[in-house]
Design a protein around this motif. Structure first.
Motif, PDB file in Angstrom:
ATOM      1  N   ILE A  22       0.850  -1.209   0.000  1.00 24.00           N
ATOM      2  CA  ILE A  22       0.000   0.000   0.000  1.00 24.00           C
ATOM      3  C   ILE A  22       0.883   1.255   0.000  1.00 24.00           C
ATOM      4  N   ILE A  42     -11.988  -0.187   5.189  1.00 22.18           N
ATOM      5  CA  ILE A  42     -10.839   0.392   4.488  1.00 22.18           C
ATOM      6  C   ILE A  42     -10.641   1.844   4.922  1.00 22.18           C
ATOM      7  N   LEU A 160      -5.524   0.685  -1.889  1.00 17.28           N
ATOM      8  CA  LEU A 160      -6.463  -0.028  -1.002  1.00 17.28           C
ATOM      9  C   LEU A 160      -7.748  -0.365  -1.754  1.00 17.28           C
TER      10      LEU A 160
END
Ligand SMILES: NC(=O)N[C@H]1NC(=O)NC1=O
Length: 170
Positions: A22, A42, A160
């Protein structure tokens, strides 16, 4: 594909491995965030990630910035799987003259700041990127650390979303 709430209940190793991309070279960041569990969504993970990044010292932030590949680098070995996909999406039809200008501006920028120019290519067209490069090269070191960290956060959001297949809303 597990969602973030499941990952949050699983092992440290799985969590770190799943979230290491990420942020570029970000296994240690995912590893640190493990202690901020549980993550219910998230958005929750993203908020905690952004808080974590903004609390780091400038020297640590610069260390993270230096892990990002230059835009349209001639050295493809610097590209992670995520950055390869992002570069391909944005630069597949780029003209030779824009390529050369971006590479020249990258060199000038790196010479001045000693770290790469970062822009979230999912949010910026080639024209925007060129404008931003011209404008940002006149900024101070502190301003550019801040700008790059903001862009790293935007890139992280799209990574993400891609990983967990959500709609980009933030
Ligand atoms: N230098 C730079 O901006 N690199 C990146 N931007 C982006 O969206 N993905 C990257 O790897």
């Amino acid at each position: 594909m597990s969602d973030i709430a499941c990952l949050s209940k699983g092992s440290y190793v799985t969590f770190r491995n799943e979230l290491s991309g990420i942020i570029e070279d970000g296994a240690w960041i995912a590893g640190a965030l493990f202690d901020l569990k549980p993550f219910v969504s998230i958005e929750d993970y993203y908020t905690k990630l952004c808080d974590f990044l903004s609390q780091l010292s400038v020297i640590a932030q610069v260390g993270i910035i230096r892990c990002y590949p230059q835009l349209i680098s001639t050295d493809k070995t610097t590209l992670s799987k995520e950055s390869t996909d992002e570069h391909e999406m944005r630069f597949k039809n780029i003209s030779t003259s824009s390529t050369l200008t971006i590479r020249e501006l990258n060199s000038q920028y790196i010479e001045k700041f000693q770290f790469p120019f970062i822009s979230c290519v999912k949010e910026n067209s080639v024209e925007n990127i060129l404008e931003l490069m011209h404008a940002r090269i006149g900024n101070t070191y502190q301003e550019e650390v801040k700008m790059n960290m903001q862009q790293i956060q935007r890139i992280a959001w799209y990574r993400l979303v891609d990983k967990f297949k959500l709609e980009a809303k933030l």
